[in-house]
Scaffold this motif. Structure first.
Motif, PDB file in Angstrom:
ATOM      1  N   PRO A 111       5.688  -8.359  13.150  1.00  0.00           N
ATOM      2  CA  PRO A 111       5.734  -8.156  11.684  1.00  0.00           C
ATOM      3  C   PRO A 111       4.543  -8.779  10.965  1.00  0.00           C
ATOM      4  O   PRO A 111       4.223  -8.374   9.846  1.00  0.00           O
ATOM      5  CB  PRO A 111       7.025  -8.869  11.257  1.00  0.00           C
ATOM      6  N   LEU A 112       3.909  -9.757  11.610  1.00  0.00           N
ATOM      7  CA  LEU A 112       2.821 -10.478  10.943  1.00  0.00           C
ATOM      8  C   LEU A 112       1.455  -9.821  11.156  1.00  0.00           C
ATOM      9  O   LEU A 112       0.444 -10.332  10.700  1.00  0.00           O
ATOM     10  CB  LEU A 112       2.825 -11.943  11.385  1.00  0.00           C
ATOM     11  N   HIS A 113       1.445  -8.711  11.862  1.00  0.00           N
ATOM     12  CA  HIS A 113       0.183  -7.954  11.932  1.00  0.00           C
ATOM     13  C   HIS A 113       0.418  -6.457  11.775  1.00  0.00           C
ATOM     14  O   HIS A 113      -0.381  -5.657  12.252  1.00  0.00           O
ATOM     15  CB  HIS A 113      -0.618  -8.272  13.203  1.00  0.00           C
ATOM     16  N   ASN A 114       1.501  -6.079  11.085  1.00  0.00           N
ATOM     17  CA  ASN A 114       1.656  -4.637  10.885  1.00  0.00           C
ATOM     18  C   ASN A 114       0.684  -4.147   9.800  1.00  0.00           C
ATOM     19  O   ASN A 114       0.070  -4.929   9.075  1.00  0.00           O
ATOM     20  CB  ASN A 114       3.126  -4.255  10.636  1.00  0.00           C
ATOM     21  N   LEU A 115       0.562  -2.843   9.743  1.00  0.00           N
ATOM     22  CA  LEU A 115      -0.462  -2.219   8.905  1.00  0.00           C
ATOM     23  C   LEU A 115      -0.406  -2.698   7.449  1.00  0.00           C
ATOM     24  O   LEU A 115      -1.415  -3.068   6.851  1.00  0.00           O
ATOM     25  CB  LEU A 115      -0.257  -0.694   8.966  1.00  0.00           C
ATOM     26  N   LYS A 116       0.801  -2.730   6.899  1.00  0.00           N
ATOM     27  CA  LYS A 116       0.965  -3.078   5.487  1.00  0.00           C
ATOM     28  C   LYS A 116       0.552  -4.533   5.216  1.00  0.00           C
ATOM     29  O   LYS A 116      -0.081  -4.838   4.194  1.00  0.00           O
ATOM     30  CB  LYS A 116       2.433  -2.876   5.105  1.00  0.00           C
ATOM     31  N   VAL A 117       0.928  -5.420   6.112  1.00  0.00           N
ATOM     32  CA  VAL A 117       0.558  -6.837   5.965  1.00  0.00           C
ATOM     33  C   VAL A 117      -0.956  -6.981   6.013  1.00  0.00           C
ATOM     34  O   VAL A 117      -1.568  -7.654   5.164  1.00  0.00           O
ATOM     35  CB  VAL A 117       1.238  -7.674   7.076  1.00  0.00           C
ATOM     36  N   LEU A 118      -1.586  -6.325   6.976  1.00  0.00           N
ATOM     37  CA  LEU A 118      -3.045  -6.417   7.099  1.00  0.00           C
ATOM     38  C   LEU A 118      -3.734  -5.876   5.842  1.00  0.00           C
ATOM     39  O   LEU A 118      -4.682  -6.490   5.333  1.00  0.00           O
ATOM     40  CB  LEU A 118      -3.521  -5.633   8.332  1.00  0.00           C
ATOM     41  N   GLN A 119      -3.235  -4.736   5.334  1.00  0.00           N
ATOM     42  CA  GLN A 119      -3.833  -4.145   4.128  1.00  0.00           C
ATOM     43  C   GLN A 119      -3.750  -5.107   2.942  1.00  0.00           C
ATOM     44  O   GLN A 119      -4.728  -5.322   2.226  1.00  0.00           O
ATOM     45  CB  GLN A 119      -3.111  -2.825   3.792  1.00  0.00           C
ATOM     46  N   LEU A 120      -2.570  -5.724   2.762  1.00  0.00           N
ATOM     47  CA  LEU A 120      -2.371  -6.656   1.642  1.00  0.00           C
ATOM     48  C   LEU A 120      -3.283  -7.876   1.741  1.00  0.00           C
ATOM     49  O   LEU A 120      -3.873  -8.325   0.756  1.00  0.00           O
ATOM     50  CB  LEU A 120      -0.927  -7.145   1.643  1.00  0.00           C
ATOM     51  N   LEU A 121      -3.365  -8.425   2.955  1.00  0.00           N
ATOM     52  CA  LEU A 121      -4.158  -9.653   3.123  1.00  0.00           C
ATOM     53  C   LEU A 121      -5.651  -9.364   3.028  1.00  0.00           C
ATOM     54  O   LEU A 121      -6.407 -10.167   2.477  1.00  0.00           O
ATOM     55  CB  LEU A 121      -3.809 -10.327   4.450  1.00  0.00           C
ATOM     56  N   ASN A 122      -6.069  -8.213   3.530  1.00  0.00           N
ATOM     57  CA  ASN A 122      -7.492  -7.863   3.439  1.00  0.00           C
ATOM     58  C   ASN A 122      -7.912  -7.548   2.011  1.00  0.00           C
ATOM     59  O   ASN A 122      -9.086  -7.690   1.664  1.00  0.00           O
ATOM     60  CB  ASN A 122      -7.806  -6.681   4.365  1.00  0.00           C
ATOM     61  N   LYS A 123      -6.949  -7.139   1.204  1.00  0.00           N
ATOM     62  CA  LYS A 123      -7.235  -6.899  -0.208  1.00  0.00           C
ATOM     63  C   LYS A 123      -7.487  -8.241  -0.910  1.00  0.00           C
ATOM     64  O   LYS A 123      -8.313  -8.346  -1.811  1.00  0.00           O
ATOM     65  CB  LYS A 123      -6.037  -6.192  -0.848  1.00  0.00           C
ATOM     66  N   LYS A 124      -6.750  -9.259  -0.474  1.00  0.00           N
ATOM     67  CA  LYS A 124      -6.946 -10.609  -1.028  1.00  0.00           C
ATOM     68  C   LYS A 124      -8.337 -11.133  -0.656  1.00  0.00           C
ATOM     69  O   LYS A 124      -9.069 -11.676  -1.481  1.00  0.00           O
ATOM     70  CB  LYS A 124      -5.842 -11.543  -0.478  1.00  0.00           C
ATOM     71  N   GLY A 152       4.211 -16.970  -2.395  1.00  0.00           N
ATOM     72  CA  GLY A 152       5.380 -16.467  -3.091  1.00  0.00           C
ATOM     73  C   GLY A 152       5.224 -15.010  -3.503  1.00  0.00           C
ATOM     74  O   GLY A 152       6.152 -14.209  -3.365  1.00  0.00           O
ATOM     75  N   GLN A 153       4.030 -14.678  -3.963  1.00  0.00           N
ATOM     76  CA  GLN A 153       3.735 -13.304  -4.393  1.00  0.00           C
ATOM     77  C   GLN A 153       3.898 -12.325  -3.221  1.00  0.00           C
ATOM     78  O   GLN A 153       4.531 -11.276  -3.344  1.00  0.00           O
ATOM     79  CB  GLN A 153       2.285 -13.316  -4.911  1.00  0.00           C
ATOM     80  N   PHE A 154       3.359 -12.718  -2.071  1.00  0.00           N
ATOM     81  CA  PHE A 154       3.450 -11.929  -0.841  1.00  0.00           C
ATOM     82  C   PHE A 154       4.915 -11.800  -0.410  1.00  0.00           C
ATOM     83  O   PHE A 154       5.416 -10.706  -0.143  1.00  0.00           O
ATOM     84  CB  PHE A 154       2.619 -12.656   0.224  1.00  0.00           C
ATOM     85  N   ALA A 155       5.608 -12.931  -0.365  1.00  0.00           N
ATOM     86  CA  ALA A 155       7.008 -12.958   0.081  1.00  0.00           C
ATOM     87  C   ALA A 155       7.874 -12.058  -0.789  1.00  0.00           C
ATOM     88  O   ALA A 155       8.669 -11.255  -0.304  1.00  0.00           O
ATOM     89  CB  ALA A 155       7.533 -14.386   0.057  1.00  0.00           C
ATOM     90  N   LYS A 156       7.691 -12.187  -2.102  1.00  0.00           N
ATOM     91  CA  LYS A 156       8.530 -11.431  -3.043  1.00  0.00           C
ATOM     92  C   LYS A 156       8.398  -9.930  -2.815  1.00  0.00           C
ATOM     93  O   LYS A 156       9.378  -9.197  -2.873  1.00  0.00           O
ATOM     94  CB  LYS A 156       8.121 -11.754  -4.489  1.00  0.00           C
ATOM     95  N   GLN A 157       7.178  -9.469  -2.592  1.00  0.00           N
ATOM     96  CA  GLN A 157       6.968  -8.034  -2.397  1.00  0.00           C
ATOM     97  C   GLN A 157       7.798  -7.516  -1.220  1.00  0.00           C
ATOM     98  O   GLN A 157       8.432  -6.454  -1.317  1.00  0.00           O
ATOM     99  CB  GLN A 157       5.471  -7.785  -2.165  1.00  0.00           C
ATOM    100  N   PHE A 158       7.808  -8.268  -0.115  1.00  0.00           N
ATOM    101  CA  PHE A 158       8.538  -7.796   1.063  1.00  0.00           C
ATOM    102  C   PHE A 158      10.047  -7.990   0.917  1.00  0.00           C
ATOM    103  O   PHE A 158      10.831  -7.204   1.448  1.00  0.00           O
ATOM    104  CB  PHE A 158       8.007  -8.467   2.339  1.00  0.00           C
ATOM    105  N   ILE A 159      10.464  -9.010   0.176  1.00  0.00           N
ATOM    106  CA  ILE A 159      11.907  -9.175  -0.057  1.00  0.00           C
ATOM    107  C   ILE A 159      12.417  -8.017  -0.923  1.00  0.00           C
ATOM    108  O   ILE A 159      13.460  -7.435  -0.647  1.00  0.00           O
ATOM    109  CB  ILE A 159      12.223 -10.548  -0.706  1.00  0.00           C
ATOM    110  N   VAL A 160      11.651  -7.673  -1.960  1.00  0.00           N
ATOM    111  CA  VAL A 160      12.064  -6.569  -2.844  1.00  0.00           C
ATOM    112  C   VAL A 160      12.124  -5.251  -2.068  1.00  0.00           C
ATOM    113  O   VAL A 160      13.099  -4.502  -2.150  1.00  0.00           O
ATOM    114  CB  VAL A 160      11.117  -6.465  -4.062  1.00  0.00           C
ATOM    115  N   GLU A 161      11.094  -4.968  -1.289  1.00  0.00           N
ATOM    116  CA  GLU A 161      11.109  -3.727  -0.483  1.00  0.00           C
ATOM    117  C   GLU A 161      12.285  -3.712   0.479  1.00  0.00           C
ATOM    118  O   GLU A 161      12.942  -2.692   0.662  1.00  0.00           O
ATOM    119  CB  GLU A 161       9.828  -3.630   0.350  1.00  0.00           C
TER     120      GLU A 161
END
Lengths: 215, 215
Positions: free
Chosen positions: A110-123, B129-138
């Motif tokens: 879960p810590l390297h799925n596509l969505k996580v990578l996209q979000l973190l790379n945007k940061k 927190g911002q990251f966590a919240k997004q995945f909890i909401v989804e």
């Protein structure tokens, strides 16, 4: 079974979770219809939500019932097609097999799925990979210790179990991040052994109807 | 069973994964020794690695065998103490129960565990927190749809299953992040129903030997 009743697997060639289910289906010789979901298309993902509310692959449709989550599908297949069992008989060994599968599916993947990578790379460009690598390395370190303790020819003793299904997708991800895997000889040995099994070859991302989509 | 053979649960009061296992143990009336692991102490976590190589709670020790990963422990307890079953009998319903549990344990919880939050907040204050919240909401959005389809009094029909064990820790986390939960009436209803069951009360973070440690 008529062709109308053939189960459907919603899958994406490079999805680790889809890959695990494809392997179970191949090991158990279950015929199914492959439906690709383009995980890089917002439209395709929204459409998928009408099948699986979480908007994720895999989703397995059997007799009109949708089953989601790779390990729930695999446990279902194991209960309904017990001829090729994917869990040992002994309760403690079953627990060890499941623990290894869960270590990968909830502690690493879960810590390297596509969505996580996209979000973190945007940061910050590159942050996704840095984050992912840390958890893959930690996970592989724990996995190596567990496999040293429990493995035989395969992850748990001398037959293929649910634990083995989790290993090839993890190593594939680790290689995509160019990680040095020399510190995990037991993981590597088992991964190489699995790579020669026809069902594991059939389930590999390189051998799917949608292989190469968005590559 | 002599007291020497009592199983041991390595736990931390506020750990979601430990909480799920405590609930299963309480529902099944299994007596055990509670050993706290201070997840904020590096020394305690390193010591834990000699028990569970992944350095995580829960770890369950029974007859000298260590079982890790909350859902592997719960499946083990369910197989060895079948009197209070935590899975339905029907294979498709079993799959739905497991899918809901996995949706939480691999799709939501790993993305807001302590280590992830620490790493992301180090990158930028508040980002965790911002990251966590997004995945909890989804995750809650998908969970609400699944529960609307499958629930009765509880998550899957009229008896408590493995799916229910995942709900209170998730809502507890959502509340820690001050999320508005009004869009998830089915999740809330089931959570409130579970909150009145003695085993769920016994397993709650507020009622553990280490309650309040590092609070």
């Amino acid at each position: 079974m008529s062709s109308e009743q053939k189960p459907i697997l919603y899958s994406y060639w490079r999805s680790s979770c889809s890959w695990r289910v494809r392997t179970a289906l191949a090991l158990k010789n279950i015929d199914y219809e492959y439906k690709t979901v383009d995980l890089l298309s917002e439209e395709a993902k929204n459409q998928l939500k009408t099948i699986n509310p979480a908007g994720k692959v895999p989703a397995y449709v059997v007799n009109g019932q949708v089953i989601s989550e790779s390990l729930a599908i695999i446990e279902y297949l194991d209960e309904t097609h017990p001829d090729v069992p994917l869990l040992p008989k002994d309760p403690v060994k079953r627990a060890h097999a499941r623990a290894i599968a869960f270590l990968v599916t909830s502690g690493i993947q879960p810590l390297h799925n596509l969505k996580v990578l996209q979000l973190l790379n945007k940061k910050e460009a590159g942050f996704g990979g840095q984050f992912a690598k840390q958890f893959i390395v930690e996970g592989l370190t724990a996995l190596e210790v567990l496999l040293k303790e429990h493995s035989g020819k395969y992850a748990i003793g001398e037959t293929v179990t649910i634990a083995d299904l989790a290993i090839p997708p993890l190593i594939y991800s680790a290689n995509r991040f160019n990680l040095d895997l020399s510190a995990y000889p037991t993981v590597n040995r088992i991964n190489e052994t699995l790579a020669e099994i026809p069902a594991f070859i059939a389930a590999h991302p390189d051998n799917q109807p949608d292989t190469g989509l968005n590559a």
